[in-house]
Design an enzyme around this catalytic site. Structure first.
Site, PDB file in Angstrom:
ATOM      1  N   GLU A   1       0.572   8.252   2.811  1.00  0.00           N
ATOM      2  CA  GLU A   1       1.759   7.476   2.461  1.00  0.00           C
ATOM      3  C   GLU A   1       2.497   8.157   1.311  1.00  0.00           C
ATOM      4  O   GLU A   1       1.882   8.532   0.305  1.00  0.00           O
ATOM      5  CB  GLU A   1       1.357   6.046   2.066  1.00  0.00           C
ATOM      6  CG  GLU A   1       0.742   5.283   3.225  1.00  0.00           C
ATOM      7  CD  GLU A   1       0.556   3.800   2.937  1.00  0.00           C
ATOM      8  OE1 GLU A   1       0.597   3.007   3.885  1.00  0.00           O
ATOM      9  OE2 GLU A   1       0.401   3.447   1.744  1.00  0.00           O
TER      10      GLU A   1
ATOM     11  N   GLU B   1      -0.771   7.210  -1.332  1.00  0.00           N
ATOM     12  CA  GLU B   1      -2.194   7.071  -1.041  1.00  0.00           C
ATOM     13  C   GLU B   1      -2.470   7.578   0.360  1.00  0.00           C
ATOM     14  O   GLU B   1      -1.543   7.773   1.155  1.00  0.00           O
ATOM     15  CB  GLU B   1      -2.657   5.618  -1.198  1.00  0.00           C
ATOM     16  CG  GLU B   1      -2.027   4.646  -0.244  1.00  0.00           C
ATOM     17  CD  GLU B   1      -2.435   3.199  -0.561  1.00  0.00           C
ATOM     18  OE1 GLU B   1      -2.228   2.752  -1.713  1.00  0.00           O
ATOM     19  OE2 GLU B   1      -2.960   2.527   0.339  1.00  0.00           O
TER      20      GLU B   1
ATOM     21  N   ASN C   1      -4.632   6.558   3.730  1.00  0.00           N
ATOM     22  CA  ASN C   1      -5.417   5.524   4.392  1.00  0.00           C
ATOM     23  C   ASN C   1      -6.329   6.181   5.407  1.00  0.00           C
ATOM     24  O   ASN C   1      -5.870   6.853   6.324  1.00  0.00           O
ATOM     25  CB  ASN C   1      -4.501   4.509   5.060  1.00  0.00           C
ATOM     26  CG  ASN C   1      -3.662   3.767   4.033  1.00  0.00           C
ATOM     27  OD1 ASN C   1      -4.159   3.405   2.971  1.00  0.00           O
ATOM     28  ND2 ASN C   1      -2.397   3.570   4.333  1.00  0.00           N
TER      29      ASN C   1
ATOM     30  N   ARG D   1      -8.077   5.444   7.976  1.00  0.00           N
ATOM     31  CA  ARG D   1      -8.358   4.550   9.111  1.00  0.00           C
ATOM     32  C   ARG D   1      -7.148   4.535  10.033  1.00  0.00           C
ATOM     33  O   ARG D   1      -6.110   5.086   9.696  1.00  0.00           O
ATOM     34  CB  ARG D   1      -8.592   3.133   8.588  1.00  0.00           C
ATOM     35  CG  ARG D   1      -7.420   2.730   7.677  1.00  0.00           C
ATOM     36  CD  ARG D   1      -7.353   1.281   7.362  1.00  0.00           C
ATOM     37  NE  ARG D   1      -6.482   1.006   6.230  1.00  0.00           N
ATOM     38  CZ  ARG D   1      -5.176   0.801   6.308  1.00  0.00           C
ATOM     39  NH1 ARG D   1      -4.559   0.868   7.458  1.00  0.00           N
ATOM     40  NH2 ARG D   1      -4.470   0.545   5.221  1.00  0.00           N
TER      41      ARG D   1
END
Lengths: 452, 154, 452, 154
Positions: free
Chosen positions: C275, C287, C289, C291
């Site tokens: 992100e 950040e 993620n 997943r």
């Protein structure tokens, strides 16, 4: 572009057209019969007119009421969908006489292609391969003479035929007179037109059709082929695919080229389909459908083109938004027709209330339907409840996806073709690809033998 | 109140035009007739449609009251033994002069109106004597198949 | 390939994973809480285990019961979905200790990226642009010193933060001590981890994220970016798109390249998302993620890749089925989150029974949902009822398609975000494209002013 | 009857494995308990599941009878004042020796079994005296959260 379109149809295709109109910013007018008052196609349209009672002759085929509804509501165009008035040249003419654009080809083209013997002659003259056979035959004797010339088996076909009616396969000369009489009687009863012709009967050919589209400025393109060989004994399609599996690339190219040539030759405009029978390395023109087809979504999914929107744009005088070079298929798509029918009882249609309706979702799944939990299936209309379409990167992944989608589907209240289609999808011969139109009837016979 | 015409429905957010209201009200009238309930109220966005079943009448004689369009009509109910005369075509209704009016006594069978469909006159007859208890249409109004035109009390 | 996968999640993502498994021929085991007994994710799985009562700590976060269910049922892998245990490195480790493959990156990578301050440092070292700011600050005084160095406004962030919790924007030095105390208290309460850091606060940046995927053999690819700038005041995403509209092509290329470089640098495997905040020509890592994300379907629709199937294949040790050169986006996709929330009341979540559920269908529409007419929305879980995704040839056609799809949608029984999202889609600023994360909160303020 | 183990469910057409039956039966038991009905029968492909509510019992005491698996059990009903002892973890049930048996009289509170979860013993206690009126599990059987293990008549 049109401001308001009357949708002269019902069921899933009426919703399909409604969606295309709304996505183009066009207001919609639905028509409905007394039996369809609660249908989703009525609910989703901007306006709706009841045009008659349940039976189709008094409602969905009621030309004065339908044209009147279009005029009263200020429509500037009519989309006929498929079935009903979609290939009725007179309806298209009446619409034009009242200043309404008919979203489809010219009435003269509809008429020419609607008469099967004429269509075959035109295509033959345009250099499209057609099955050996006759023009219209006046009697059983004349039919017999043709049959003996081209050789048995032959197919007796009504020039106005459709849906398997007025059609008989004949293996020997002895059978011909009776078959001719019954087929002709059927055609007279069904279409008020008993004219018959004779064709060479191909043994277990594949049904492969080519989607074409043409604008009113000379732009013509094909959107590849569909394989519709999984047909019930009534010749009605049950499972369709794009592209056709196990098809020789050279044969595919020839089919596409011929379809484009034929489209130009007949001065075709709007979306249409050329149906061919494919036997070995040969293919033969069967008929041209001058409308959108039930199975158009498989083409849409692999070409990324919205065919119904294109139909509307073309009818509004716009040029095609693409050329042949812009069109590239991606992946493989398969459609299953969810019909309210009992596969264990000759696919006899069922009517009733749908107590449970759960459709599948998730990646690669498209559902076109007009039904919902609690909806009533009236006895008057065709049995199509929904089309479930799966797209995947390969034929195998599309089939696996369809299997899981059918596994998610729950329709209760009437018998449907869902579980039967799962059986077909699981069959090794189907999986191998390339089956002919005789495959499903044979499968049914084997299946019935196992059950009993 | 008409199903079409100049004030043709545009797609709107949560607010229905009169055309849409009329169409929906007719659809709801059918549902009410089948349901056996005496009263049906539907609220959708800013519009409320209320239907009340007339006592002991045929399904077609369900009184249609559009609260948002004309609150006064909600109180109206066709009397007992009212017979609804409906359109059996889609077209424009034309009232014969002198125009049929509520409270009027009709004698015998006469053509009280016609519905014009693609230039063809489809006569609407009173089918016998009686008192006009309600007139649902105005001259020049578009009507659909099955749309109630008048009720006549025999 | 795995024989049986336990799906350690609920709701639409559990169904999504179930679909991917079934399409790969893998059997599935669902877990559910007492409150989810009637959920579709239970019904569609091959087996299902109740793992605890409604509250998440005792069911969907109950590691012993979940691992035990996987072992008892003979699973060889666990897919965690998003949320719950998806970014819990300990869960991934415990799974591995019991011989279960965790479908996701290595536990050490999950741990490193889960700690926001550590992740930022690692990315900074790998040459990824990060917002000016600090490592962990021990006190409000230390935070103030950093803020004065980088200049106000600043953002105080909990290193364990997420979903907007433990985060405060601070415009002046005077506000800082109180903001620090409340954010830290919130972080301690929510994550049992009060460690804080300071970042430069960008004014109304865009939230743009890049989907990456990497196998265990060194294969890495990106699948373009998503624009997730339509965020509620709680920073939760509401509408997402792929590709990002009105994005400079050069900036797009730089984002993609940096994402691939970062993926390699951290030794990432499986699907992940980086992100970024984009302000003008600059972008900053926010950040990673580790997943699958809620909004992954928009990427799937334009790339024709099934990301969840790829996750499973990669975890099973297979190499990527494509290289970067094979990946080409087609068209534009947009996703609307249908939440059980009241947009007129700060999006407060609603629970109850869904009396009417009608989802849209037809061309270019995908629906991922676990709800149905009569389903109960329990009070324990997040409010996502369904994701409606539209794909079109252009952004405009995708938006028009979404508008008609939302028009077809009927959900009654609880308040939802459907009509609110229609308002957003109709907004001219949204239509123009390129809005920042401050746009929706400002839109809400203007909207509230009009209403009152 | 177990929710997992060696005979783990494979995807099948219309025919449910015992594992799936057990899972569905438990789900249906919940539905039956909420519904107020006394009897629920579900037929799906070749499998039929019938549940009957025991007279005046708690929802958890709904007797589960799997017709396709063991037709005799359909007739069983926990008696009045039966208390169901359920598992509060997911794991493998281990019966203490001598194994608890139907008809057995239990005195006081004792550990009659444990459920093993990731190597941890979770004791299952009789919670007071009573007569064992039903045993739903066998030694070594996998159980889920909330799964009934025994009923004890106080």
């Amino acid at each position: 572009m049109f401001k308001k379109v009357l949708i002269a149809n019902r069921g899933e295709i009426a919703l399909r057209i409604n969606r295309a109109c709304h996505e183009l910013g066009i207001a919609t007018v639905a028509i409905f019969s007394d039996a369809d008052r609660q249908s989703l196609h009525v609910r989703h349209a901007d306006e709706a007119f009841c045009v008659g009672p349940g039976p189709v002759a008094r409602s969905y085929l009621n030309i004065p009421n339908i044209i009147s509804a279009a005029l009263i509501s200020g429509c500037d165009a009519i989309h006929p969908g498929y079935g009903f008035l979609a290939e009725n040249a007179r309806f298209a003419e009446i619409a034009a006489d009242h200043g309404l654009t008919f979203i489809g080809p010219k009435p003269s083209v509809i008429a020419a292609m609607g008469d099967k013997a004429t269509a075959k002659r035109i295509m033959h003259e345009a250099g499209v391969p057609t099955t050996p056979g006759s023009d219209i035959v006046a009697s059983a004797d004349e039919a017999l003479a043709v049959a003996e010339k081209i050789g048995f088996p032959v197919l007796l076909k009504a020039t106005a035929g459709g849906g398997g009616k007025g059609m008989r396969g004949v293996a020997t000369a002895a059978e011909l007179p009776t078959a001719f009489a019954t087929a002709q009687a059927e055609a007279e009863a069904s279409f008020k037109d008993g004219r018959m012709y004779v064709e060479k009967l191909l043994v277990n050919p594949r049904h492969i059709e080519v989607q074409v589209i043409a604008d009113e400025h000379g732009g013509v393109a094909h959107l590849g082929e569909r394989d519709c060989s999984v047909q019930k004994p009534s010749h009605q399609k049950l499972i369709e695919e794009a592209s056709a599996p196990a098809l020789d690339p050279n044969l595919r190219d020839r089919l596409h080229a011929v379809a484009v040539k034929a489209t130009r030759a007949v001065g075709y405009t709007n979306a249409g389909t050329l149906e061919f029978l494919v036997a070995g390395d040969d293919f033969y023109f069967m008929e041209m459908n001058t409308r959108i087809q039930v199975e158009h979504p498989v083409t849409e999914l692999i070409y990324g083109v919205d065919l119904v929107k294109e139909q509307i744009r073309i009818a509004a005088g716009e040029p095609l938004g693409f050329t042949q070079d812009d069109l590239h298929p991606h992946g493989h798509a398969i459609e299953v027709r969810v019909n309210a029918e009992d596969p264990d009882n000759n696919f006899s249609p069922a009517a009733g209330t749908l107590t449970t309706v759960v459709f599948p979702g998730g990646p690669g799944i498209r559902v076109d339907t007009h039904v919902y939990g609690g909806a009533v299936v009236p006895p008057f209309y065709d049995s199509l409840l929904a089309k479930i379409v799966a797209v995947g990167r390969s034929r195998e992944s599309a089939i696996l996806r369809m299997e899981r989608a059918l596994g998610e589907t729950r329709i209760e209240g009437v018998k449907t073709t869902v579980e039967f289609c799962r059986e077909v999808l699981a069959n090794e011969e189907f999986r191998a690809g390339g089956i002919g139109v005789g495959w499903l009837p044979a499968f049914l016979t084997r299946r019935a033998a196992v059950v009993s | 109140m008409s199903p079409g015409g100049e004030k043709a429905a545009r797609r709107t957010r949560n607010r229905m035009t009169d055309d849409v209201i009329a169409t929906r009200a007719r659809a709801l009238a059918g549902a009410l007739a089948e349901s056996g309930f005496a009263r049906l109220r539907v609220r959708d966005g800013e519009t409320e449609i209320e239907l009340r079943r007339a006592p002991r009448t045929s399904p077609a004689a369900v009184a249609i009251a559009l609260l948002s369009a004309d609150p006064d009509r909600a109180a109206e109910r066709p009397p007992d033994r009212a017979e609804v005369v409906s359109s059996d075509v889609v077209g424009i209704v034309r009232l014969m002069r002198p125009a049929i009016a509520e409270g009027q006594e009709l004698e015998g069978d006469r053509e009280v109106a016609y519905v014009e469909t693609l230039g063809i006159r489809n006569p609407v007859r009173s089918r016998g004597a009686g008192r006009v208890s309600a007139v649902f249409v105005t001259d020049g109004q578009p009507v659909e198949y099955g749309q109630p035109l008048f009720t006549i009390e025999r």
